[in-house]
Design a protein around this motif. Structure first.
Motif, PDB file in Angstrom:
ATOM      1  N   GLN A  11      -2.498   6.038 -20.547  1.00 55.00           N
ATOM      2  CA  GLN A  11      -1.377   4.761 -20.982  1.00 55.00           C
ATOM      3  C   GLN A  11      -0.218   5.545 -21.702  1.00 55.00           C
ATOM      4  N   HIS A  12      -0.377   6.591 -22.251  1.00 53.79           N
ATOM      5  CA  HIS A  12       0.646   7.276 -23.034  1.00 53.79           C
ATOM      6  C   HIS A  12       1.150   8.547 -22.427  1.00 53.79           C
ATOM      7  N   ASP A  13       0.978   8.732 -20.977  1.00 57.26           N
ATOM      8  CA  ASP A  13       1.583   9.893 -20.303  1.00 57.26           C
ATOM      9  C   ASP A  13       2.215   9.369 -18.856  1.00 57.26           C
ATOM     10  N   PRO A  14       3.266   8.684 -19.094  1.00 61.15           N
ATOM     11  CA  PRO A  14       3.984   8.282 -18.081  1.00 61.15           C
ATOM     12  C   PRO A  14       4.476   9.227 -16.722  1.00 61.15           C
ATOM     13  N   LEU A  15       4.461  10.322 -17.164  1.00 60.48           N
ATOM     14  CA  LEU A  15       4.742  11.257 -16.047  1.00 60.48           C
ATOM     15  C   LEU A  15       3.621  11.336 -15.108  1.00 60.48           C
ATOM     16  N   THR A  16       2.235  11.578 -15.679  1.00 57.24           N
ATOM     17  CA  THR A  16       1.315  11.668 -14.713  1.00 57.24           C
ATOM     18  C   THR A  16       1.049  10.286 -13.937  1.00 57.24           C
ATOM     19  N   GLN A  17       1.421   9.025 -14.422  1.00 53.64           N
ATOM     20  CA  GLN A  17       1.323   7.809 -13.794  1.00 53.64           C
ATOM     21  C   GLN A  17       2.198   7.779 -12.665  1.00 53.64           C
ATOM     22  N   GLY A  18       3.443   8.469 -12.697  1.00 59.25           N
ATOM     23  CA  GLY A  18       4.328   8.731 -11.622  1.00 59.25           C
ATOM     24  C   GLY A  18       3.782   9.544 -10.713  1.00 59.25           C
TER      25      GLY A  18
ATOM     26  N   LEU B 244       0.725   9.664 -10.033  1.00 55.84           N
ATOM     27  CA  LEU B 244      -0.509   8.755  -9.286  1.00 55.84           C
ATOM     28  C   LEU B 244       0.374   7.866  -8.151  1.00 55.84           C
ATOM     29  N   ILE B 245       1.403   7.008  -8.631  1.00 58.17           N
ATOM     30  CA  ILE B 245       2.259   6.250  -7.896  1.00 58.17           C
ATOM     31  C   ILE B 245       2.773   6.948  -6.481  1.00 58.17           C
ATOM     32  N   SER B 246       3.269   8.290  -6.785  1.00 58.38           N
ATOM     33  CA  SER B 246       3.656   8.811  -5.693  1.00 58.38           C
ATOM     34  C   SER B 246       2.522   9.446  -4.507  1.00 58.38           C
ATOM     35  N   THR B 247       1.436   9.645  -5.216  1.00 57.90           N
ATOM     36  CA  THR B 247       0.240   9.892  -4.244  1.00 57.90           C
ATOM     37  C   THR B 247      -0.164   8.937  -3.650  1.00 57.90           C
ATOM     38  N   ILE B 248      -0.138   7.548  -4.257  1.00 54.28           N
ATOM     39  CA  ILE B 248      -0.845   6.429  -3.231  1.00 54.28           C
ATOM     40  C   ILE B 248       0.383   6.135  -2.448  1.00 54.28           C
ATOM     41  N   PHE B 249       1.774   6.392  -2.636  1.00 58.43           N
ATOM     42  CA  PHE B 249       2.696   5.878  -1.496  1.00 58.43           C
ATOM     43  C   PHE B 249       2.422   6.999  -0.343  1.00 58.43           C
ATOM     44  N   PHE B 250       2.062   8.211  -0.653  1.00 56.74           N
ATOM     45  CA  PHE B 250       2.025   9.342   0.614  1.00 56.74           C
ATOM     46  C   PHE B 250       0.684   9.002   1.365  1.00 56.74           C
ATOM     47  N   VAL B 251      -0.339   8.706   0.629  1.00 60.46           N
ATOM     48  CA  VAL B 251      -1.581   8.397   1.271  1.00 60.46           C
ATOM     49  C   VAL B 251      -1.585   7.161   1.971  1.00 60.46           C
ATOM     50  N   SER B 252      -0.907   6.281   1.534  1.00 57.64           N
ATOM     51  CA  SER B 252      -0.735   4.863   2.009  1.00 57.64           C
ATOM     52  C   SER B 252       0.139   5.006   3.454  1.00 57.64           C
TER      53      SER B 252
ATOM     54  N   ILE C 173      11.131   8.955  -7.799  1.00 53.38           N
ATOM     55  CA  ILE C 173      10.839   7.434  -7.445  1.00 53.38           C
ATOM     56  C   ILE C 173       9.696   7.009  -8.195  1.00 53.38           C
ATOM     57  N   GLY C 174       8.676   7.778  -8.201  1.00 50.53           N
ATOM     58  CA  GLY C 174       7.281   7.292  -8.523  1.00 50.53           C
ATOM     59  C   GLY C 174       7.548   7.234 -10.123  1.00 50.53           C
ATOM     60  N   ALA C 175       8.483   8.260 -10.762  1.00 47.30           N
ATOM     61  CA  ALA C 175       8.664   8.022 -12.124  1.00 47.30           C
ATOM     62  C   ALA C 175       9.362   6.696 -12.428  1.00 47.30           C
ATOM     63  N   VAL C 176      10.368   6.497 -11.724  1.00 43.23           N
ATOM     64  CA  VAL C 176      11.101   5.145 -11.949  1.00 43.23           C
ATOM     65  C   VAL C 176       9.979   4.007 -11.959  1.00 43.23           C
ATOM     66  N   PHE C 177       9.163   3.810 -11.148  1.00 44.01           N
ATOM     67  CA  PHE C 177       8.118   2.571 -11.325  1.00 44.01           C
ATOM     68  C   PHE C 177       7.238   2.920 -12.660  1.00 44.01           C
ATOM     69  N   ALA C 178       6.886   4.104 -12.994  1.00 40.45           N
ATOM     70  CA  ALA C 178       6.041   4.264 -13.937  1.00 40.45           C
ATOM     71  C   ALA C 178       6.874   4.003 -15.261  1.00 40.45           C
ATOM     72  N   SER C 179       7.992   3.826 -15.339  1.00 43.54           N
ATOM     73  CA  SER C 179       8.777   3.694 -16.523  1.00 43.54           C
ATOM     74  C   SER C 179       9.148   2.256 -16.652  1.00 43.54           C
ATOM     75  N   ILE C 180       8.591   1.157 -15.902  1.00 50.68           N
ATOM     76  CA  ILE C 180       8.571  -0.009 -15.899  1.00 50.68           C
ATOM     77  C   ILE C 180       7.896  -0.620 -17.308  1.00 50.68           C
TER      78      ILE C 180
END
Length: 591
Positions: A59-66, A68-76, A403-410
């Motif tokens: 929860q305190h590492d938004p870069l890694t969250q980004g 994860l979001i990019s990875t789920i986009f790619f696999v989807s 792009i993943g970082a943008v969504f992680a910073s919401i």
């Protein structure tokens, strides 16, 4: 006369569509509509990694969250292309599933996987330290292993044809509590996120509801250009297409303005601090422009028995939900109801998708997206080529780290408001299956009510009294705890047992209405045209008599019927829809 009336109804259904399932719109329209489908799934794709991040100690590492979001986009994107080309072959998007969240959270709540106290304090977290990286990656690897092994069960159920056999015993009274309990137990997570600032969360909910419900039929004039009409204004139902995106964007801008004016507190211990937009501001500058996700990027997956059984409960729920999505998608895209071989392939390919998601490390599996099915009804475009374009968009976006970082910073309250709306819709989707059931029957009232209540009460009790169930065998204790703290498993299992053992007529249980909706008779030629395998696979490799017994192979028509087929019909373009085709004509699979 009956055949003529049937043809008339089929033609009427096709005429309401701008493009049917086998049509190919212009390439530029495919790209635009593909992006639109991606945007409809955006809420779920972004929300799942953000929910998981807390249990993964991120929860305190938004870069890694980004990441994860990019990875789920790619696999989807990969899974969407596999499903449309080789799976059920309907225009249905693949993405992360909330059905996996409940067992995942149950698994990560085991004593040995709870986050250390220091990871909850932002001032003590160094995202680049080997100790912190090992803390979250060890949990991710455990999750990956459970998802990959459980996905093998789904692959077996799909490609063996077992799903067709199991559907005989699964009716609306089993599906309703199972799907409903996917979202209901997550009220705590949604409430915690929204409660970080109820004013901002309420504002997010207000805009999403305003755009999606009150303004959905209000057209917005936008400038456009056509060769014949030059520059002009066209009416676009903007609020109907992008309610979630517009709601998040407007609230985000308001949060930015309030942050700049110091309306939100700057002390992290004060209520409302998490609504600031500058908390995760560094993540945009730190995120790479391009990042290629790859299998095993978090290390070699590990396996535990408790995790496997828990995720299998999620897999079963996901399969049941996907079968319902297939029928809804076929109805909205102008396709005949999917035959068993297409359903078997679809579930099998979803299993492969979950295997890939586990290997890549999304922290989740994949399933068919109900949001995408709803978008088909809104846009009246059912072409599967559009979804192929949407899958390609997901692939490309997954490689852009920014792009993943943008969504992680919401900001957190925005996510909380979004979750309250989405979980509410998922709950309603589950309850909507009761439309087929006689709810004046005391039998059905008992089964549904008891299953829902037990699915909430039993996991709550087990969480508070887990020591009572200890057997002395660690692995067995973990399996029991994960299963009994997974509400959808408890409720779905009880509903399945009760619905199949308590006496009740087919009509009372809703099975007659269910079968009439899902198993309409249709033109065999049209079925082969829509659900046949592509690239000549259906005509080259499914011709042998022994292959015809495979549960995933399209069933070819008899040779005598094929001889009667008019030659002109064989030469017809496979992507052209003809409402004049006679139901009694039979043809080979055409690509």
């Amino acid at each position: 006369e009956g055949l003529k009336e049937k043809k008339k109804d089929q033609g009427k259904n096709c005429s309401t569509l701008v493009y049917s399932v086998t049509d190919i719109p212009p390439w530029y329209l495919c790209i635009m509509l593909g992006i639109q489908h991606y945007l409809t799934a955006l809420g779920g794709l972004v929300a799942i990694p953000l929910i998981l991040s807390k249990e993964l100690c991120l929860q305190h590492d938004p870069l890694t969250q980004g990441h994860l979001i990019s990875t789920i986009f790619f696999v989807s994107g990969i899974c969407t292309l596999l499903q449309v080309l080789f799976g059920v072959r309907l225009p249905i998007l693949q993405g992360g599933t909330f059905a996996f969240l409940t067992p995942t959270l149950a698994m990560l709540s085991l004593p040995n996987w709870r986050c250390p106290a220091w990871t909850q304090n932002a001032s003590q977290v160094n995202a680049t330290s080997p100790e912190f990286i090992e803390v979250w990656q060890s949990r991710m690897r455990e999750l990956q292993g459970a998802i990959m092994v459980a996905s093998c069960f789904q692959i077996f159920v799909g490609f063996s044809g077992l799903i067709g056999f199991l559907m005989r015993f699964i009716g609306p009274l089993t599906i309703a509590p199972t799907i409903t309990l996917v979202a209901l137990p997550l009220f705590n997570s949604a409430g915690d996120e929204a409660g970080s600032h109820w004013g901002i969360s309420a504002m997010t909910i207000f805009f999403i509801v305003l755009f999606s419900q009150y303004l959905k039929n209000v057209p917005v004039p936008l400038p456009s250009y056509q060769g014949s009409r030059k520059c002009h204004f066209s009416k676009v139902y903007l609020f109907q297409i992008f309610p979630v995106l517009l709601g998040l964007a407007i609230t985000w801008l308001i949060c930015f303005a309030l942050t700049v004016s110091n309306a939100f507190p700057s002390d992290s211990a004060v209520y409302g601090y998490l609504a600031r937009t500058d908390i995760k501001g560094d993540v945009l500058s730190e995120a790479p422009w391009f990042r290629f996700p790859y299998p095993g990027q978090w290390g070699v997956p590990t396996i535990s028995l408790a995790g496997i059984f828990g995720i299998i409960a999620g897999v079963i729920s996901s399969m049941v939900e996907s079968v319902g999505d297939y029928y809804a998608c076929a109805r909205l895209s102008g396709a005949p109801p999917p035959p068993k071989h297409a359903i078997n392939r679809g579930i099998g390919v979803e299993g492969i998708g979950c295997l890939l998601a586990g290997a890549w490390g999304t922290g989740n599996g994949t399933t068919s997206y109900s949001e995408n099915v709803g978008a088909l009804g809104i846009t009246r475009v059912g072409s599967r080529i559009v979804i192929v374009a949407g899958g390609c968009v997901l692939l490309v976006i997954g490689m852009f780290g920014k792009i993943g970082a943008v969504f992680a910073s919401i900001p957190t309250p925005l996510i909380g408001g979004l979750l309250l709306v989405m979980f509410g819709i998922i709950t309603a989707v589950g309850v909507s299956n009761l439309q087929y059931v006689d709810m004046n029957s005391s039998r059905n009232l008992f089964i549904f009510g008891f299953s829902i209540y037990a699915g909430l009460a039993i996991p709550n009790w087990v969480n508070k009294n887990s020591q009572v169930l200890e057997t002395g065998i660690l692995q067995l204790d973990q399996v029991i705890r994960v299963l009994l703290t997974t509400g959808m498993f408890v409720g779905g299992f009880l509903a399945f047992i009760l619905d199949n053992t308590i006496p009740g007529s087919q009509e009372e249980r809703g099975l007659l209405a269910w079968k009439e909706t899902c198993q309409e008779e249709c033109d065999e030629a049209r079925v082969l045209e829509v659900y046949g395998l592509p690239f000549g696979i259906g005509t080259k490799f499914c011709t042998s008599s022994w292959v015809q017994h495979l549960p995933t192979c399209p069933k070819r028509l008899s040779g005598s019927k094929r001889k009667e087929e008019p030659k002109s019909l064989k030469q017809e373009n496979s992507f052209k829809i003809s409402s004049e085709r006679e139901p009694e004509l039979d043809i080979d699979t055409r690509i």
